[in-house]
Each structure stands twice: as C-alpha cells, then as structure tokens.
Design a protein around this motif. Structure first.
Motif: not given
Length: 74
Positions: A27-55
C-alpha cells in the motif's frame, strides 16, 4: 515521500526492496518489492540442523539452501 522531496526518483535513482510480504509494502507509494521465505521449510531445516549438530559435535560449519520468492512491485 522523503526521497521525492529531495528530488530522488524511485526506482530510477534509488531502488528499494524489503523482506517479508507485509501489507505495508503493498500500500505504500511506490509499492515495495519484497522477498518471502517458506517459513515451514525454515522450521523443518532448523530441526534438521539441530539433529545434525547434536549428533556431530565436531561439525565446524554447514551450508544450507532454501527457496524464496521475489514479489516485484513498483
């Protein structure tokens, strides 16, 4: 608005982009180009990293790749 007051034209003189597809960027003028992330994928990766680092306590570094999307606006 401040850039316009200073004679700076967006996007000719200054390109502005943000992270996260929030309503304010739409809604700003001019409108703002943005990037988005797949937050579900980021959460899954966080758990996988934790498992990897703990082992693998001697692990010195890790490289990850995840997808994102760019929403081009004004």
């Amino acid at each position: 608005a401040r850039a316009k007051q200073k004679g700076i034209c967006i996007p000719r003189d200054l390109y502005v982009a943000g992270s996260g597809d929030f309503r304010i960027g739409q809604v700003t003028k001019p409108t703002l180009t943005t990037s988005t992330l797949d937050y579900q994928q980021m959460g899954t990766l966080a758990v996988e990293i934790w498992h990897l680092v703990s082992k693998n306590t001697a692990l010195a570094q890790i490289r990850l790749f995840f997808s994102y999307r760019i929403i081009v606006r004004d």
